[in-house]
Design an enzyme around this catalytic site. Structure first.
Site, PDB file in Angstrom:
ATOM      1  N   HIS A  58       0.807  -1.223   0.000  1.00 13.46           N
ATOM      2  CA  HIS A  58       0.000   0.000   0.000  1.00 13.46           C
ATOM      3  C   HIS A  58       0.839   1.272   0.000  1.00 13.46           C
ATOM      4  O   HIS A  58       0.662   2.137  -0.836  1.00 13.46           O
ATOM      5  CB  HIS A  58      -0.937  -0.002   1.219  1.00 13.46           C
ATOM      6  N   HIS A  79      -1.213   0.804   6.965  1.00 14.89           N
ATOM      7  CA  HIS A  79      -1.401   1.734   5.842  1.00 14.89           C
ATOM      8  C   HIS A  79      -0.191   2.658   5.725  1.00 14.89           C
ATOM      9  O   HIS A  79       0.825   2.292   5.189  1.00 14.89           O
ATOM     10  CB  HIS A  79      -2.709   2.496   6.000  1.00 14.89           C
TER      11      HIS A  79
END
Length: 275
Positions: free
Chosen positions: A209, A251
C-alpha cells in the site's frame, strides 16, 4: 528489529496516515475526523465526514494532511476547500504543498497562506493517488496504470507500467530513483529520471500500500494484505519482513531521523520499528 505499539484513539477510529514533524509523531484517525499526536493531543476537525487521510511535514514545519471526505487540505489549525477529493500530499520543491485530486484528474498546489492552483494530469479516469517530490512531482495513476510526472509549472509526462492492471498506490522519491508499489500486482517498482521502470515481486497476496525510500537506495513497504512490513534493498530484494499481527491493516508509514520507521495500523495503533 524491535516493534513497539502505541494505542491511538478507539478501536474503530482507524489510524491511517503517519508523519514525523519536528520530532513529534502525528497520525490521522480517518473514521473519527481527528488528527492526533502520539504525545496525547487530539484535534477534532469538527466534521464527522472529514476522513483525514495522508499526512506529511509541510514546508512551514507543521503537519499538512488531506481530508477526502469534505474536500479540504490543511493543518491542525486551518484548512482550505479544494475542487475535488484530495488524497496524496507532499511538500513540493517550490516551498508549496502539492496534492492529488482523485476524482477530477488534477493535481493541486497550495501555498502555506492558502493560494490555490490546480493542474490537469492529461489523462481521464486515471484516479491520481499518492504523490512525492524530487526535482519534479511524481504520482501514481491508480486506474491509469501509470506513473505521472509534473513540473512545478504543470507540464506532464506519463509512463505506462509494464504490468497490466497493476493498481499503483504508494510512491516515494529516494536515492537512485522513485519507488512505488502496485497493490493489485503485488509488486514494488522503481522509476528513474529518464523514465526507466523496474518491477520487483513481493510475497504473494501482500497487497502493498505505502512505501518510503531509505538513504541506502532501498525502501520500506506496508504489506496491507499480509499484515506486515517489508524492507527492500537497493536491488529490489526483500531483505526483511516484519509481521504486525492479524487484522493490523498497516497503511501509512514514515521514516524517522534515526532510521526507525513508524506505521499506522488501522486496528487502532501506531507501531514503531527500531533496529
Amino acid at each position: 528489529m524491535a516493534v513497539t505499539e502505541f494505542t491511538v484513539g478507539g478501536p474503530n477510529e482507524g489510524p491511517y496516515g503517519v508523519a514525523v514533524v519536528g520530532g513529534e509523531v502525528w497520525t490521522t484517525l480517518v473514521h473519527a475526523g481527528v488528527v492526533a499526536r502520539l504525545s496525547g493531543e487530539r484535534i477534532d476537525l469538527e466534521a464527522a465526514n472529514a476522513r483525514p487521510c495522508v499526512i506529511v511535514p509541510g514546508p512551514d514545519g507543521v503537519p499538512w494532511f488531506t481530508r477526502s471526505g469534505d474536500n479540504r487540505v490543511g493543518t491542525p489549525k486551518q484548512s482550505f476547500e479544494v475542487p475535488g477529493s484530495p488524497y496524496g500530499i507532499c511538500a513540493g520543491p517550490d516551498d508549496a504543498v502539492w496534492f492529488t485530486l482523485m476524482d477530477t484528474d488534477h493535481l493541486g498546489r497550495i501555498t502555506v497562506d492558502g493560494e490555490l492552483t490546480t493542474y490537469p494530469i492529461g489523462t481521464s479516469g486515471a484516479f491520481p493517488s499518492m504523490i512525492t517530490a524530487a526535482d519534479d512531482l511524481w504520482f501514481t495513476l491508480n486506474q491509469g496504470n501509470a506513473i505521472g510526472r509534473m513540473t512545478t509549472s504543470g507540464e506532464v509526462t506519463t509512463y505506462p507500467l509494464p504490468t497490466d492492471a497493476a493498481g499503483p498506490v504508494g510512491i516515494s522519491a529516494g536515492a537512485g530513483g522513485v519507488w512505488f508499489v502496485e497493490i493489485l500486482a503485488g509488486q514494488a517498482g522503481r522509476i528513474t529520471a529518464d523514465g526507466t521502470i523496474e518491477e520487483f515481486p513481493l510475497p504473494a497476496g501482500s497487497k502493498p500500500h505505502a512505501v518510503v525510500a531509505t538513504d541506502d537506495g532501498g525502501c520500506w513497504i506496508t504489506l496491507w494484505g499480509a499484515a506486515a512490513l517489508a524492507r527492500l534493498d537497493a536491488a529490489g530484494n526483500v531483505i526483511e519482513q516484519i509481521g504486525l499481527g492479524t487484522g493490523s491493516e498497516p497503511h501509512g508509514l514514515a521514516l524517522d531521523t534515526d532510521g526507525s520507521v513508524w506505521v499506522a495500523l488501522e486496528r487502532g495503533s501506531v507501531a514503531h520499528i527500531q533496529p
